[in-house]
Design a protein around this motif. Structure first.
Motif: not given
Length: 278
Positions: A209-214, A216, A218, A222-223, A226, A229
């Protein structure tokens, strides 16, 4: 905090099922345990009803205007958002390649987690049915508790070596684990397996999850990303379980089916190696 709360609830429920008389549940051992299981379902329902109120209170109430009618677009808007993300992935090569590796690894990770108790009940040489029940309960609890430690350790390793190399290493552990599962026969082997699963499960889920958020782009939306995801993860679960079930039915061997799941992790490693390093 939500995960820790769920673990606490799991511990209480398991203790109540294993030692129902300590909680004032009367009847024979079998009857008391059955009552405890029913009470556990009620406790889970009450637990989520109570703690969901915090979310309902603080989340935005939405922007639906008074008197505005709901149309069929409400149903299909979600699919439109997923399609939009799919199109945007063509413009983000690192994210697209990462999602490919994540999708394949999800097939293996989620399948192992779901079939672990089935594998333990069918393939481990328990001395009695009671030992089997208690052993499986202990393993479920062990996995959940160790997963917290695994997530913390993984975050520290990823901070030093990077997210993608750490994910590749964890997937390698999963692949080796699936191969060794073929030789697991004794309860002690199963407990060790549960410990390993707990470590790598907590690590791979939090780090994915953290890798995916990094990765993304700008965006304020974000909804949708995810949601994409989560959909990818759920589709991976379906495919992974189908593969496991088909192999189990054809060969009649859950052990062989677990070993085949190692292929998913090997493919995931190859895909993750293609993710550009920043």
């Amino acid at each position: 905090m939500g995960y820790i709360g769920s673990v606490i609830l799991l511990v209480i429920n398991l203790a109540m099922i294993m030692k129902p008389k300590l909680f004032g549940i009367s009847g024979t051992d079998g009857e008391a345990a059955m009552k405890a299981m029913r009470y556990s379902f009620i406790m889970v329902g009450v637990w989520w009803i109570l703690f969901s109120q915090y979310t309902y209170y603080y989340l935005p109430k939405g922007n639906n205007k008074a008197g505005e009618k709901l149309t069929k677009s409400v149903v299909f808007n979600g699919f439109k958002e997923l399609k939009k993300v799919w199109i945007l992935l063509n413009e983000n090569i690192p994210l697209r390649r990462y999602l490919g590796g994540f999708f394949v690894s999800s097939m293996g990770v989620q399948t192992v987690m779901l079939v672990a108790t089935y594998f333990g009940a069918q393939e481990i040489q328990w001395s009695s049915k009671e030992e089997s029940t208690i052993g499986l309960i202990i393993c479920i609890l062990l996995i959940q508790l160790v997963a917290v430690i695994g997530a913390v350790l993984t975050s520290r390793v990823s901070a030093k070596f990077g997210n993608i190399p750490t994910l590749i290493f964890i997937n390698s552990i999963w692949a080796v684990f699936c191969g060794l599962a073929f030789f697991i026969t004794l309860p002690m082997h199963f407990y060790i397996m549960a410990t390993v699963v707990g470590f790598v499960m907590g690590g791979i889920q939090s780090l994915s999850r953290s890798t995916y958020s990094k990765l993304l782009p700008e965006t304020d939306d974000t909804t949708s990303f995810f949601s994409f995801y989560d959909v990818a993860e759920k589709i991976g679960i379906v495919i992974g379980m189908c593969v496991y079930g088909i192999i189990d039915q054809i060969t009649g061997s859950p052990r062989l089916a677990i070993v085949i799941l190692a292929v998913f992790f090997v493919i995931s490693i190859l895909l993750l190696r293609r993710v550009p390093r920043k």
